[in-house]
Design a protein around this motif. Sequence first.
Motif, short mmCIF file in Angstrom:
data_model
loop_
_atom_site.label_atom_id
_atom_site.label_comp_id
_atom_site.label_asym_id
_atom_site.label_seq_id
_atom_site.Cartn_x
_atom_site.Cartn_y
_atom_site.Cartn_z
N GLU A 24 0.83 -1.21 0.00
CA GLU A 24 0.00 0.00 0.00
C GLU A 24 0.86 1.26 0.00
O GLU A 24 2.06 1.19 0.31
CB GLU A 24 -0.88 0.00 1.26
CG GLU A 24 -1.94 -1.06 1.24
CD GLU A 24 -2.74 -1.10 2.54
OE1 GLU A 24 -2.66 -0.14 3.33
OE2 GLU A 24 -3.42 -2.11 2.76
N SER A 25 0.23 2.37 -0.28
CA SER A 25 0.95 3.64 -0.29
C SER A 25 1.44 3.97 1.12
O SER A 25 0.73 3.77 2.10
CB SER A 25 -0.01 4.73 -0.79
OG SER A 25 0.68 5.93 -0.85
N GLY A 26 2.68 4.43 1.22
CA GLY A 26 3.22 4.89 2.51
C GLY A 26 3.79 3.80 3.39
O GLY A 26 4.11 4.05 4.56
N VAL A 27 3.97 2.57 2.88
CA VAL A 27 4.48 1.49 3.75
C VAL A 27 6.00 1.48 3.80
O VAL A 27 6.60 0.75 4.59
CB VAL A 27 4.00 0.09 3.31
CG1 VAL A 27 2.54 -0.13 3.65
CG2 VAL A 27 4.27 -0.17 1.84
N GLY A 28 6.64 2.26 2.95
CA GLY A 28 8.11 2.31 2.98
C GLY A 28 8.78 1.58 1.83
O GLY A 28 9.91 1.11 1.96
N LYS A 29 8.11 1.53 0.67
CA LYS A 29 8.66 0.79 -0.48
C LYS A 29 9.96 1.44 -0.95
O LYS A 29 10.92 0.75 -1.32
CB LYS A 29 7.64 0.73 -1.62
CG LYS A 29 6.38 -0.05 -1.24
CD LYS A 29 5.46 -0.28 -2.40
CE LYS A 29 4.74 0.97 -2.90
NZ LYS A 29 3.84 1.59 -1.91
N GLU A 30 9.98 2.77 -0.93
CA GLU A 30 11.18 3.46 -1.40
C GLU A 30 12.37 3.14 -0.50
O GLU A 30 13.50 2.94 -0.98
CB GLU A 30 10.93 4.97 -1.44
CG GLU A 30 12.08 5.70 -2.10
CD GLU A 30 11.83 7.21 -2.18
OE1 GLU A 30 10.67 7.64 -2.21
OE2 GLU A 30 12.84 7.94 -2.21
N LEU A 32 1.53 8.06 9.90
CA LEU A 32 2.06 8.10 11.26
C LEU A 32 3.09 9.22 11.39
O LEU A 32 3.11 9.97 12.37
CB LEU A 32 2.70 6.74 11.62
CG LEU A 32 3.45 6.65 12.95
CD1 LEU A 32 2.50 6.85 14.13
CD2 LEU A 32 4.14 5.29 13.10
N GLU A 33 3.93 9.34 10.37
CA GLU A 33 4.97 10.38 10.40
C GLU A 33 4.32 11.77 10.47
O GLU A 33 4.71 12.60 11.28
CB GLU A 33 5.83 10.24 9.12
CG GLU A 33 7.00 11.19 9.11
CD GLU A 33 7.96 10.93 7.96
OE1 GLU A 33 7.68 10.04 7.12
OE2 GLU A 33 8.99 11.61 7.88
N ASN A 34 3.28 11.99 9.63
CA ASN A 34 2.59 13.28 9.64
C ASN A 34 1.94 13.55 10.99
O ASN A 34 1.94 14.67 11.50
CB ASN A 34 1.52 13.34 8.55
CG ASN A 34 2.16 13.32 7.17
OD1 ASN A 34 3.35 13.61 7.03
ND2 ASN A 34 1.39 12.94 6.16
N1 LIG Z 1 10.27 1.30 8.32
C1 LIG Z 1 10.42 2.62 8.26
N2 LIG Z 1 11.28 3.23 9.08
C2 LIG Z 1 11.39 4.58 9.05
N3 LIG Z 1 10.72 5.38 8.24
C3 LIG Z 1 9.87 4.83 7.38
C4 LIG Z 1 9.68 3.42 7.34
N4 LIG Z 1 8.80 3.12 6.39
C5 LIG Z 1 8.43 4.29 5.85
N5 LIG Z 1 9.07 5.31 6.43
C6 LIG Z 1 8.89 6.74 6.11
O1 LIG Z 1 7.53 6.90 5.73
C7 LIG Z 1 7.41 7.75 4.60
C8 LIG Z 1 6.75 7.00 3.46
O2 LIG Z 1 7.61 5.96 3.02
P1 LIG Z 1 7.86 5.63 1.45
O3 LIG Z 1 7.82 6.89 0.62
O4 LIG Z 1 9.07 4.78 1.35
O5 LIG Z 1 6.55 4.79 1.17
P2 LIG Z 1 6.06 4.15 -0.19
O6 LIG Z 1 5.53 2.81 0.14
O7 LIG Z 1 7.16 4.25 -1.21
O8 LIG Z 1 4.86 5.12 -0.55
P3 LIG Z 1 4.19 5.38 -2.02
O9 LIG Z 1 3.60 4.09 -2.49
O10 LIG Z 1 3.14 6.39 -1.71
O11 LIG Z 1 5.29 5.89 -2.89
C9 LIG Z 1 8.82 8.20 4.28
O12 LIG Z 1 9.06 9.45 4.90
C10 LIG Z 1 9.70 7.17 4.90
O13 LIG Z 1 10.95 7.68 5.25
#
Ligand SMILES: Nc1ncnc2c1ncn2[C@@H]1O[C@H](COP(=O)(O)OP(=O)(O)OP(=O)(O)O)[C@@H](O)[C@H]1O
Length: 530
Positions: free
Chosen positions: A235-241, A426-428
């Motif tokens: 899902e969006s925002g789970v930390g994929k990047e 959660l970060e927001n």
């Molecule tokens: N396990 C983690 N530990 C620390 N910070 C995290 C973690 N997972 C996510 N974050 C933080 O949460 C925010 C969202 O993460 P990220 O952009 O990697 O999500 P995403 O899955 O790539 O989202 P999207 O699909 O919307 O691109 C970022 O600021 C990231 O640094």
Amino acid sequence: MLACCVRRGRDCYGESELPLLFGISSLLNQTKDIKDVMYPILELMSQYINTRRSMITILNRKSSKIFIEDAYGLTPQAKARGVYSLGEGITGMVVKTGCSIVIPDISKDSRFLNKTGFDLLRNQGASFVCVPIQADDGTIGTISIFRFKTDNFSVSQDQKTLSIIGSLIAQSVKMRQEQIEELEKLKRENEKLSEALRGINKPANIIGNSGKMQEVYQLLHTVAPTNATVLIRGESGVGKELIAEAIHNASSRAGMPFIKVNCSALPENLIESELFGHEKGSFTGAEGLRKGRFELAEKGTIFLDEIGDLPLSTQVKLLRVLQQREFDRVGGTKTLKADVRVIAATNRNLEELIKENKFREDLFYRINVFPIYVPPLRERRNDIPALADHFVAKFNRINGSRIKRISSCAIDLLMLYKWPGNIRELENCIERACILSTDEVIRSVNLPPTLQTAESSHTERKGTLEKVLEGVEKQMIIDTLTGTKGNMAKAAEIMGITERILGLRIRKYEINPRLYKSLRSNKIQENEYY
Ligand SMILES: Nc1ncnc2c1ncn2[C@@H]1O[C@H](COP(=O)(O)OP(=O)(O)OP(=O)(O)O)[C@@H](O)[C@H]1O
């Protein structure tokens, strides 16, 4: 009938035993921590019935070993030697059979193993009485005393007194037995976890030790050293990047560029030139040669985020890069080689997009070589306290603020919420709370109202008065245990009840206090109920 004047030098049975039993029951009612109750009981026995050596043993059901929990008149070394298997020695036999054993002269009975090191020669004629401590599910330990020959005593009277004390303390011993076993289980789990972590090597930029994330780390470390294309889903925002970055950092390309492209952020007419570059004059506005992201990522990794949004025309070109490792700049005539590792990510259902003819099936199979699924935050709630702490530290750094902790109530709300926006949400939420906090503590009132509704936290109150009250009582126990990190004695004190009563409620509501030990870091152990 109490009156039975059998003891030499003592007037009457009951004279000392009754105050002793009264003293023990007061101790049981007052003492907050079960582990602190055993020794004072043995001390009281010495005071009232003149025992010079006595001990309470507890059976560990997992190891089937019996340990001396507390002893009076024994050195710590002698106490440590007192470990018995089921059926071994007098103590082992009493636990195994559930029957008391009385040894009138220990120097003459071969069943007496003397593990604690009694000087038998000097103590000829000393007696030993060992009585089982019984709970609903069988014998859980023993209580025993030694008497010297010169003491005034009656072994049969001692046996009766010990039997009464045994039943008085049975519930406390049972709770202590569970406490010890729980502690050992926790130790074993911790050892396993740290062993697992040593092997898995959590990436430094990622927070979270939940089992689900450990599976992700394992996959990440397996695929990192290869050149395989990786598809990160979730899902969006789970930390994929972050996962993509961690793969790059753990690969042999680590010192080379990590180039990120958000495929959904670029207009369709620009995406090709963005990815592959363009030659001068190849289209209106192309005033000079421009290298694309693939060229910039040479010998490194390109991260194609939101790959499901890539236009079909660009998908064909990407397929060519993946198959033949080559591409042309827009308007170019020279084919360029690409030594680039591709990591793609999506929160969309690519299989559905294929059915709708919006995503090429052949490209899907090319990128889906090694899929990694990052679970949503609601499926790894144990990571929430550590993540929240991490973000508090992050915003303290950014804003120069000095937030020290998150209150227990606020942590509870964070733990209960469903987090549809995952870690980004959660970060927001923590960023906002850091700004709103007025006393260096993040409190429930600093959290967004969405976290505080009954609907979002599943705490709507319905049902009979009794059921509602039970719900409130259960929630209060959970809240307090959360605040005390599972410390029963402290929780009982806060709620103004004895630890024994708390133990009974915990059983009634099937609450596992151990769960609350891992809920937070030390930094946030204080709570709002004080
Ligand atoms: N396990 C983690 N530990 C620390 N910070 C995290 C973690 N997972 C996510 N974050 C933080 O949460 C925010 C969202 O993460 P990220 O952009 O990697 O999500 P995403 O899955 O790539 O989202 P999207 O699909 O919307 O691109 C970022 O600021 C990231 O640094």
